[in-house]
Design an enzyme around this catalytic site. Structure first.
Site, PDB file in Angstrom:
ATOM      1  CG  HIS A  37       1.257 -22.840   6.886  1.00  0.00           C
ATOM      2  ND1 HIS A  37       0.125 -22.419   7.119  1.00  0.00           N
ATOM      3  CD2 HIS A  37       2.177 -22.031   7.399  1.00  0.00           C
ATOM      4  CE1 HIS A  37       0.466 -21.135   7.656  1.00  0.00           C
ATOM      5  NE2 HIS A  37       1.674 -20.966   7.823  1.00  0.00           N
ATOM      6  CB  VAL A  38       6.534 -26.760   5.513  1.00  0.00           C
ATOM      7  CG1 VAL A  38       5.792 -27.964   6.051  1.00  0.00           C
ATOM      8  CG2 VAL A  38       6.791 -26.505   4.126  1.00  0.00           C
ATOM      9  NE  ARG A  75      -1.687 -16.472   8.429  1.00  0.00           N
ATOM     10  CZ  ARG A  75      -0.322 -16.855   8.534  1.00  0.00           C
ATOM     11  NH1 ARG A  75       0.246 -17.204   7.735  1.00  0.00           N
ATOM     12  NH2 ARG A  75      -0.056 -16.483   9.960  1.00  0.00           N
ATOM     13  NE  ARG A 120      -1.687  -1.695   3.517  1.00  0.00           N
ATOM     14  CZ  ARG A 120      -2.057  -2.004   4.795  1.00  0.00           C
ATOM     15  NH1 ARG A 120      -3.200  -2.066   5.035  1.00  0.00           N
ATOM     16  NH2 ARG A 120      -1.066  -2.516   5.455  1.00  0.00           N
ATOM     17  CD  GLU A 122      -2.870 -23.249   5.861  1.00  0.00           C
ATOM     18  OE1 GLU A 122      -2.516 -23.329   6.938  1.00  0.00           O
ATOM     19  OE2 GLU A 122      -2.372 -22.476   5.030  1.00  0.00           O
TER      20      GLU A 122
END
Ligand code: NAP
Ligand code: 8YV
Length: 326
Positions: free
Chosen positions: A283-284, A236, A179, A265
Site C-alpha cells: 500500500h505505497v 481498495r 457507473r 491489510e
C-alpha cells in the site's frame, strides 16, 4: 477568532508524525492509541471531542461517532474514506473531509510502475539477479508485453484519468467502466465490467472501497479477462474477491496480478505471496514524503479552517458543510 487550544481533537490510529505535531501545537490533541483503556477514555472525554482525525486503517464507525455528541468534523488522511461512516456523520450534521488531488499524480505514477513490473515480471527478474542465478541462466523471456495490450480502467475518476493519460502516452488504447459515462473523455465506455474485461488485457482497478464496490472483481470478471489477462489493483483490497483471484491465478484463468492493496491489510494471503508472477506492494501508491506531507497539510488546513472560519477545502459529498448546499 476562537481559541483553538480550547478545542479538543481525537486522533484515531497512527498517522504521519507532522500531522500530530502540528495539531498538538494548535489544538488540544488526544491520541486514542496512547490510552490505556480506550473505551473508558471515550466515555469520559467523548462529550468534549469536537474533531476526529482518521486514516484508512482507523475505522470511524457509527458507534465511535455517537460517542462524541458535540463532534463537528472528521478529517480523514486519505482520499479514500471507506473507513468512515460518512453517511451517518452527514445525518448528524458532521462534516467529513478527505485528501483528494494532492496525491493523484503520485498514485498514477505508482500504478504505472506496478503495471510495468507485473507485465514484464521485473520483481522476479530482480530476485533472479540477487539470488546469483544470472551467471547460470538469463532471466526467462516474459510471457507478456505492453505491446498489443489495451488497458481497462475501473474507476475513471481523478486518479483513473491521470493513469489513462500515462497509458495513452505509452501508445496503448484505454477503455473504462464507471457507473456513469463521462462526457469529457473520448475513451471507450463499457457499461458492464464483464464487457470491459473482455475488451482489454489489463484491468486497472482504482475505485473507492466500501459496500458499493465490494467484490466488483469476481470470478466472472476474471474469466472474462482471460488467460493473457493481468489485474492491477491500486483502489481498495475489498473491491477484489481475493479467493476468486487466487483460484484464477492457480487455474491459469488469468496470467498475473499486481496489487498495492489487500482485503485485510497488512495481512496478505500466503497464497498470493507464494505466486512468483504476482507483484505485491505494501500500500505505497501515495507513499512519498512529498505527497504524504501534502496530504497531512490538507488535513491540518481542513481542521484549522473549520474551527477558525467554518470553512473546509475538501468535504466529501455525503457530509458537506451546510453552506455548500446553499
Ligand atoms: P474519484 O475521483 O472519486 O474516482 C472514483 C471513480 O470510481 C469515479 O470515476 C467513479 O465513477 C468510480 N466508481 C465509484 N463507485 C463505482 C462503482 N460502484 N462501480 C464502478 N465505478 C465506480 O476518486 P480518486 O481520487 O480517483 O480515488 C479513487 C480511489 O483510489 C480512492 O477512493 C481510494 O480507495 C483509492 N486510492 C488508493 C491509494 C493507494 O495508496 N493505493 C491512494 C489513493 C487512492 P462513478 O461515480 O460514475 O461510478
Ligand atoms: C492512504 C490511500 O492515504 O488516499 C488513500 O485513499 O489509500 C492512501 O493514500 C495511505 O495509505 C495513508 O495511510
Amino acid at each position: 477568532m476562537p481559541e483553538l487550544k480550547a478545542i479538543e481533537l481525537l486522533m484515531v490510529g497512527r498517522m504521519l508524525p507532522m500531522v500530530g505535531e502540528t495539531l498538538e501545537r494548535r489544538f488540544t490533541l488526544h491520541r486514542l492509541v496512547d490510552q490505556a483503556d480506550p473505551a473508558a477514555f471515550l466515555a469520559a472525554a467523548g462529550p468534549r471531542i469536537c474533531g476526529l482525525v482518521s486514516g484508512p486503517t482507523s475505522p470511524v464507525d457509527k458507534a465511535l461517532i455517537d460517542r462524541c455528541p458535540t463532534l463537528e468534523i472528521i478529517a480523514n488522511f486519505g482520499v479514500g474514506y471507506d473507513n468512515v461512516d460518512a453517511v451517518h456523520a452527514g445525518t448528524r450534521g458532521i462534516v467529513v473531509t478527505n485528501t483528494p488531488d494532492v496525491l493523484t499524480e503520485e498514485v498514477a505514477d505508482t500504478a504505472l510502475g506496478l503495471m510495468i513490473m507485473t507485465v514484464r515480471e521485473l520483481g522476479a527478474a530482480e530476485r533472479h539477479l540477487r539470488a546469483g542465478k544470472w551467471p547460470d541462466a538469463p532471466f526467462p523471456l516474459t510471457r507478456a508485453s505492453l505491446r498489443d495490450r489495451g488497458v481497462g480502467i475501473v474507476g475513471l475518476g481523478r486518479i483513473g484519468k491521470a493513469i489513462a493519460r500515462r497509458v495513452e502516452a505509452f501508445g496503448m488504447p484505454v477503455a473504462y467502466h464507471n457507473r456513469n459515462r463521462l462526457a469529457d473523455v473520448g475513451y471507450r465506455y463499457c457499461a458492464s465490467l464483464v464487457e470491459l474485461a473482455k475488451a482489454v488485457d489489463i484491468l486497472m482497478v482504482v475505485t473507492p472501497g466500501g459496500a458499493a464496490t465490494r467484490h466488483l472483481i469476481d470470478a466472472d470478471v476474471l474469466a472474462a479477462l482471460g488467460p493473457n489477462g493481468i489485474l492491477i489493483n491500486v483502489g481498495r483490497g475489498s473491491v477484489v474477491d481475493e479467493a476468486a483471484l487466487i483460484s484464477a491465478l492457480d487455474a491459469g484463468t488469468i496470467l498475473s496480478a499486481g496489487l498495492d492493496v489487500f482485503a485485510d491489510e497488512p495481512r496478505v494471503p500466503a497464497a498470493l505471496i507464494a505466486h512468483d508472477r504476482v507483484t505485491l506492494l505494501p500500500h505505497v501508491a501515495s507513499a512519498s514524503q512529498f505527497t504524504r506531507n501534502a496530504m497531512g497539510q490538507l488535513v491540518i488546513d481542513n481542521l484549522t479552517g473549520w474551527f477558525e472560519r467554518g470553512e473546509v477545502h475538501t468535504p466529501v459529498p455525503e457530509a458537506m458543510p451546510k453552506q455548500w448546499y446553499l
